[in-house]
Design an enzyme around this catalytic site. Structure first.
Site, PDB file in Angstrom:
ATOM      1  N   HIS A 155      24.648  27.657 -15.337  1.00 45.75           N
ATOM      2  CA  HIS A 155      23.979  28.833 -15.296  1.00 45.75           C
ATOM      3  C   HIS A 155      25.154  29.832 -15.956  1.00 45.75           C
ATOM      4  O   HIS A 155      26.801  29.615 -16.317  1.00 45.75           O
ATOM      5  CB  HIS A 155      23.477  29.605 -14.797  1.00 45.75           C
ATOM      6  CG  HIS A 155      22.068  28.922 -14.004  1.00 45.75           C
ATOM      7  ND1 HIS A 155      22.386  27.766 -13.272  1.00 45.75           N
ATOM      8  CD2 HIS A 155      21.101  29.266 -14.800  1.00 45.75           C
ATOM      9  CE1 HIS A 155      20.363  27.285 -13.792  1.00 45.75           C
ATOM     10  NE2 HIS A 155      20.237  27.827 -14.042  1.00 45.75           N
ATOM     11  N   LYS A 159      25.250  35.056 -13.044  1.00 51.57           N
ATOM     12  CA  LYS A 159      23.969  34.897 -12.303  1.00 51.57           C
ATOM     13  C   LYS A 159      24.765  34.859 -10.424  1.00 51.57           C
ATOM     14  O   LYS A 159      26.133  34.699 -11.008  1.00 51.57           O
ATOM     15  CB  LYS A 159      23.996  33.340 -11.874  1.00 51.57           C
ATOM     16  CG  LYS A 159      22.739  32.970 -11.053  1.00 51.57           C
ATOM     17  CD  LYS A 159      22.076  31.545 -11.369  1.00 51.57           C
ATOM     18  CE  LYS A 159      21.238  30.618 -10.918  1.00 51.57           C
ATOM     19  NZ  LYS A 159      19.338  31.751 -10.991  1.00 51.57           N
TER      20      LYS A 159
END
EC number: 1.17.1.8
Length: 267
Positions: A155, A159
């Site tokens: 990600h 995040k």
């Protein structure tokens, strides 16, 4: 017409949700929420999202917004989602939750409150990811204990939770299919002389960097062969489309806790 409000309206995901609602027949944006200190309060939610004026101003008054709403969509953080869920129970409104990182205690609270109103809770609203969930269950059942299972998720560098809720759900699905307790099988860290891998382990590795929207790969590794099931997200639009689909589906449903597998008819 189903009236929908979006929490976190000025964020990246909020903008995608507002645009998706505007583009979906049968839905109307009636509320856009942000925290009380947001500099975007009072701005037109459509202009903020980049989809044109909608005459819906961003507000921090959740109770007032819920009065004119059928379904609230919330992609924020567990603590915020729980507060919004409590408000939806008070106002007898439905809610779609896409937040991840719930503790077992927080998840139990969601289960409890879902006895009062319809709730969709899904770590990933993507149709493709939910198809992968079904494929993972079938693969694990076919392959059995003869294959080691490792999960790698990637990600963007903003995040906050790790591993992702999607990766954890993938691990839970595989563990259930193999008759294992995920919490006992999951291994999140290996370093140094940690010993040989045990057959029951489900390894979980996390990568964070750049602007990666999301990528998940589950490896089934046997002797002389390897199966990989991968999902790559190219944009947040698919998450928004899935959440809007969930909001449309949820309207008029009986109280209870639902997920995307229910919405897609995969159960």
């Amino acid at each position: 017409m189903i009236k929908v409000a979006v929490n976190g309206a000025a964020g990246r995901m909020g903008g995608r949700l507002i645009t998706a609602i505007k583009e979906t027949e049968g839905l109307q944006l009636t509320g856009a929420l942000e925290h009380a200190e947001s500099p975007m309060l009072g701005q037109d939610a459509g202009l903020t999202a980049g989809c044109g004026p909608l005459d819906v101003l961003i507000s921090s008054d959740l109770d007032e917004v819920l009065k004119a709403t059928d379904v609230l969509i919330d992609f924020t953080f567990p603590e915020v989602s729980l507060r919004n869920l409590e408000a939806c129970v008070r106002h007898d409104k439905s809610i779609v939750i896409g937040s991840t990182g719930f503790t077992p205690e927080q998840r139990a609270r969601v289960d409890e409150m879902a006895q009062n109103i319809p709730v969709v809770l899904a770590p990933n609203m993507s149709v493709g990811v939910n198809a992968c969930f079904k494929l993972l269950k079938e693969a694990a059942q076919i392959l059995g204990d003869g294959f080691d299972v490792e999960i790698v998720e990637l990600h963007h560098n903003k995040k906050k939770d790790s591993p992702s809720g999607t990766a954890v759900r993938m691990g839970e699905i595989v563990a259930d299919a193999l008759g294992r307790d995920y919490n006992k099988s999951a291994v999140y860290h290996r370093e140094g002389m940690c010993g040989a891998r045990t057959p029951e382990e489900i390894g979980m590795q996390t990568v964070r960097g750049g602007d990666i929207v999301g990528e998940h790969t589950v490896y089934f590794i046997g002797m002389g062969e390897r199966i990989e099931i991968t999902h790559r997200a190219m944009s947040r639009d698919m998450f928004a489309r899935g959440a809007v689909r969930a909001a449309s589906w949820l309207a008029g449903k009986a109280p209870g806790l639902y997920d995307m597998q229910d919405i897609l008819g995969l159960k």
